[in-house]
Design a protein around this motif. Structure first.
Motif, PDB file in Angstrom:
ATOM      1  N   ALA A 152      25.173 -73.334 -46.332  1.00  0.00           N
ATOM      2  CA  ALA A 152      26.326 -73.659 -46.713  1.00  0.00           C
ATOM      3  C   ALA A 152      27.163 -73.306 -47.854  1.00  0.00           C
ATOM      4  O   ALA A 152      28.880 -73.136 -47.726  1.00  0.00           O
ATOM      5  CB  ALA A 152      25.377 -75.248 -47.462  1.00  0.00           C
ATOM      6  N   HIS A 153      27.197 -72.129 -48.217  1.00  0.00           N
ATOM      7  CA  HIS A 153      27.155 -71.863 -49.310  1.00  0.00           C
ATOM      8  C   HIS A 153      28.264 -71.384 -48.100  1.00  0.00           C
ATOM      9  O   HIS A 153      29.292 -70.584 -49.072  1.00  0.00           O
ATOM     10  CB  HIS A 153      26.636 -70.356 -50.349  1.00  0.00           C
ATOM     11  N   TRP A 154      27.782 -70.284 -47.370  1.00  0.00           N
ATOM     12  CA  TRP A 154      28.607 -68.877 -46.594  1.00  0.00           C
ATOM     13  C   TRP A 154      29.391 -69.502 -45.713  1.00  0.00           C
ATOM     14  O   TRP A 154      30.893 -69.186 -46.063  1.00  0.00           O
ATOM     15  CB  TRP A 154      27.760 -68.598 -45.220  1.00  0.00           C
ATOM     16  N   ARG A 155      29.618 -71.300 -45.505  1.00  0.00           N
ATOM     17  CA  ARG A 155      30.462 -71.463 -45.229  1.00  0.00           C
ATOM     18  C   ARG A 155      31.951 -71.974 -46.560  1.00  0.00           C
ATOM     19  O   ARG A 155      32.801 -71.667 -45.825  1.00  0.00           O
ATOM     20  CB  ARG A 155      30.252 -72.709 -44.350  1.00  0.00           C
ATOM     21  N   THR A 156      30.960 -72.265 -47.340  1.00  0.00           N
ATOM     22  CA  THR A 156      32.240 -72.705 -48.268  1.00  0.00           C
ATOM     23  C   THR A 156      33.580 -71.363 -48.328  1.00  0.00           C
ATOM     24  O   THR A 156      34.326 -71.195 -48.522  1.00  0.00           O
ATOM     25  CB  THR A 156      31.335 -72.789 -49.446  1.00  0.00           C
ATOM     26  N   GLY A 157      32.671 -69.844 -48.642  1.00  0.00           N
ATOM     27  CA  GLY A 157      33.293 -68.544 -48.255  1.00  0.00           C
ATOM     28  C   GLY A 157      33.879 -68.802 -47.611  1.00  0.00           C
ATOM     29  O   GLY A 157      34.863 -68.604 -47.926  1.00  0.00           O
ATOM     30  N   ALA A 158      34.263 -68.819 -46.249  1.00  0.00           N
ATOM     31  CA  ALA A 158      35.025 -68.451 -45.270  1.00  0.00           C
ATOM     32  C   ALA A 158      36.268 -69.678 -45.206  1.00  0.00           C
ATOM     33  O   ALA A 158      36.809 -69.645 -44.818  1.00  0.00           O
ATOM     34  CB  ALA A 158      33.661 -69.074 -43.590  1.00  0.00           C
ATOM     35  N   ALA A 159      35.290 -70.703 -45.681  1.00  0.00           N
ATOM     36  CA  ALA A 159      36.569 -72.006 -45.722  1.00  0.00           C
ATOM     37  C   ALA A 159      37.797 -71.658 -46.507  1.00  0.00           C
ATOM     38  O   ALA A 159      38.446 -71.799 -46.307  1.00  0.00           O
ATOM     39  CB  ALA A 159      36.090 -73.458 -45.469  1.00  0.00           C
ATOM     40  N   TYR A 160      37.047 -70.917 -47.795  1.00  0.00           N
ATOM     41  CA  TYR A 160      37.773 -70.655 -48.603  1.00  0.00           C
ATOM     42  C   TYR A 160      39.042 -69.283 -48.400  1.00  0.00           C
ATOM     43  O   TYR A 160      40.224 -69.720 -48.045  1.00  0.00           O
ATOM     44  CB  TYR A 160      36.907 -70.032 -49.651  1.00  0.00           C
ATOM     45  N   ILE A 161      37.990 -68.245 -47.293  1.00  0.00           N
ATOM     46  CA  ILE A 161      39.653 -67.022 -46.646  1.00  0.00           C
ATOM     47  C   ILE A 161      40.338 -67.859 -45.397  1.00  0.00           C
ATOM     48  O   ILE A 161      41.188 -67.357 -45.514  1.00  0.00           O
ATOM     49  CB  ILE A 161      38.114 -65.885 -45.799  1.00  0.00           C
ATOM     50  N   HIS A 162      40.218 -69.121 -44.576  1.00  0.00           N
ATOM     51  CA  HIS A 162      40.863 -69.029 -43.982  1.00  0.00           C
ATOM     52  C   HIS A 162      42.145 -70.460 -44.371  1.00  0.00           C
ATOM     53  O   HIS A 162      43.098 -70.204 -44.386  1.00  0.00           O
ATOM     54  CB  HIS A 162      39.417 -70.431 -42.477  1.00  0.00           C
ATOM     55  N   LEU A 164      24.524 -66.594 -53.096  1.00  0.00           N
ATOM     56  CA  LEU A 164      24.071 -66.546 -51.207  1.00  0.00           C
ATOM     57  C   LEU A 164      22.079 -65.878 -51.374  1.00  0.00           C
ATOM     58  O   LEU A 164      20.853 -66.108 -50.429  1.00  0.00           O
ATOM     59  CB  LEU A 164      24.383 -65.644 -51.062  1.00  0.00           C
ATOM     60  N   ARG A 165      22.072 -65.071 -52.648  1.00  0.00           N
ATOM     61  CA  ARG A 165      20.918 -64.182 -52.867  1.00  0.00           C
ATOM     62  C   ARG A 165      20.053 -64.607 -52.818  1.00  0.00           C
ATOM     63  O   ARG A 165      18.866 -65.603 -52.888  1.00  0.00           O
ATOM     64  CB  ARG A 165      21.155 -63.283 -53.697  1.00  0.00           C
ATOM     65  N   HIS A 166      20.132 -66.142 -54.226  1.00  0.00           N
ATOM     66  CA  HIS A 166      18.899 -66.844 -54.367  1.00  0.00           C
ATOM     67  C   HIS A 166      18.950 -68.194 -53.754  1.00  0.00           C
ATOM     68  O   HIS A 166      17.773 -69.435 -53.938  1.00  0.00           O
ATOM     69  CB  HIS A 166      19.061 -67.399 -55.902  1.00  0.00           C
ATOM     70  N   ALA A 167      20.019 -68.231 -52.723  1.00  0.00           N
ATOM     71  CA  ALA A 167      19.369 -69.567 -51.714  1.00  0.00           C
ATOM     72  C   ALA A 167      18.651 -69.176 -50.200  1.00  0.00           C
ATOM     73  O   ALA A 167      18.526 -67.829 -50.353  1.00  0.00           O
ATOM     74  CB  ALA A 167      20.465 -70.482 -51.233  1.00  0.00           C
ATOM     75  N   SER A 168      18.597 -70.471 -49.653  1.00  0.00           N
ATOM     76  CA  SER A 168      18.145 -69.793 -48.493  1.00  0.00           C
ATOM     77  C   SER A 168      17.685 -71.031 -47.317  1.00  0.00           C
ATOM     78  O   SER A 168      18.408 -72.131 -47.508  1.00  0.00           O
ATOM     79  CB  SER A 168      15.965 -69.885 -48.493  1.00  0.00           C
ATOM     80  N   GLY A 169      18.126 -70.682 -46.264  1.00  0.00           N
ATOM     81  CA  GLY A 169      18.080 -72.589 -45.064  1.00  0.00           C
ATOM     82  C   GLY A 169      19.482 -72.656 -44.944  1.00  0.00           C
ATOM     83  O   GLY A 169      20.442 -72.281 -45.093  1.00  0.00           O
ATOM     84  N   PHE A 222      21.380 -62.497 -43.984  1.00  0.00           N
ATOM     85  CA  PHE A 222      20.817 -63.411 -42.798  1.00  0.00           C
ATOM     86  C   PHE A 222      20.179 -62.542 -41.763  1.00  0.00           C
ATOM     87  O   PHE A 222      20.498 -62.622 -40.365  1.00  0.00           O
ATOM     88  CB  PHE A 222      22.034 -64.030 -42.032  1.00  0.00           C
ATOM     89  N   GLU A 223      19.523 -61.300 -42.485  1.00  0.00           N
ATOM     90  CA  GLU A 223      18.782 -59.769 -41.873  1.00  0.00           C
ATOM     91  C   GLU A 223      18.203 -60.775 -40.551  1.00  0.00           C
ATOM     92  O   GLU A 223      17.557 -59.810 -39.661  1.00  0.00           O
ATOM     93  CB  GLU A 223      18.274 -59.163 -42.698  1.00  0.00           C
ATOM     94  N   THR A 224      17.541 -62.137 -40.633  1.00  0.00           N
ATOM     95  CA  THR A 224      16.346 -62.486 -39.952  1.00  0.00           C
ATOM     96  C   THR A 224      17.077 -63.535 -38.444  1.00  0.00           C
ATOM     97  O   THR A 224      16.371 -64.059 -38.371  1.00  0.00           O
ATOM     98  CB  THR A 224      14.913 -62.498 -40.671  1.00  0.00           C
TER      99      THR A 224
END
Length: 271
Positions: free
Chosen positions: A131-141, A121-126, A200-202
């Motif tokens: 996509a990385h965030w969704r991967t984490g959320a999908a793993y938890i679900h 997440l730190r080294h990606a953008s846009g 996602f502060e902005t």
């Protein structure tokens, strides 16, 4: 210059490495087990109870039973707890380290990668960051859909490898010691949101939409419970008012989580 991890091939070699780690004051270290990456973990002392008792009393006072602190177990009980959690999650199909060997006060587990979701997440953008965030959320679900829970799914505890995909580490405590299973599943989402909001502060509105989509896959009880937890913790956004000199990384993360919870609450109110 970094050195190669110790190469271990047998139980006596594990025991010798455990003794060396104790002598050096280490409780976790990378090793090579029969040619494959692994981690050797030693039992640690149980932390003082009083700090967890105070935090638990505050959580109950605020009606946030799902956010009760979970005191990690120390010694042989802690090692047994982590092994049991890993075995249960693996049996449910979750990608977690495999228990390779175990002693009374140590645990040898397989490596599942070195790249954390936090680093991604730190080294990606846009769109890549989303996509990385969704991967984490999908793993938890996926873990929840299998009837399980994680306990500490901060972005730093979610680990990626090209071969195995995303997996989770750090199971030194068991939330079921102080709460119900559905509450443990509610609780899983809060450290995930807390540790990712800063990236996602902005664009908090986009993250709120992603959270809404992710929680749509949860049971109504868990979904409503997460919304309630976020409503009741949105006040921590006040951390953004602290002087700049006090805005260390954890303070910034707290402020960003609070702002996220505030905006998601507002979004729900407009729905």
């Amino acid at each position: 210059m970094p050195t190669d991890p110790p190469r271990l091939e047998s139980r006596p070699e594990i025991e010798a490495e455990v003794a060396a780690m104790r002598g050096n004051g280490r409780h976790i270290a990378p090793v090579s087990w029969q040619g494959a990456p692994a981690w050797l973990k030693l039992a640690v002392a149980e932390p003082p109870a009083w700090r967890y008792q105070i935090q638990g009393a505050v959580a109950r006072l605020l009606g946030l039973s799902a956010l009760q602190p979970v005191r990690p177990r120390g010694g042989t009980a802690g090692i047994g707890n982590e092994a049991a959690r890993l075995d249960a999650l693996a049996a449910a199909g979750a990608h977690v380290p495999q228990v390779l060997a175990r002693g009374a006060d140590w645990l040898l587990i397989s490596g599942i990668g070195r790249t954390t979701l936090e680093s991604l997440l730190r080294h990606a953008s846009g769109e890549a960051r989303l996509a990385h965030w969704r991967t984490g959320a999908a793993y938890i679900h996926g873990v929840h859909a299998a009837g399980q829970y994680l306990g500490q799914p901060f972005a730093r505890n979610l680990v990626w490898s090209p071969e195995g995909g995303l997996g989770a580490i750090d199971f030194e405590d068991d939330p079921l010691a102080v709460m119900r299973r559905d509450e443990a599943q509610m609780r899983d989402w809060i450290p995930y949101f807390f540790s990712t909001a800063v990236y996602f502060e902005t664009d908090m509105a986009t993250l709120c939409a992603e959270i809404e989509a992710a929680l749509a896959n949860e049971t109504p009880r868990v979904r409503d419970g997460v919304a309630r937890l976020m409503r009741r913790t949105a006040w921590v956004a006040i951390a953004r008012r602290l002087p700049r000199a006090l805005r260390r990384r954890d303070v910034v993360k707290t402020a960003c989580y609070g702002e996220l919870a505030r905006q998601c609450r507002g979004r729900a109110g407009r729905a």
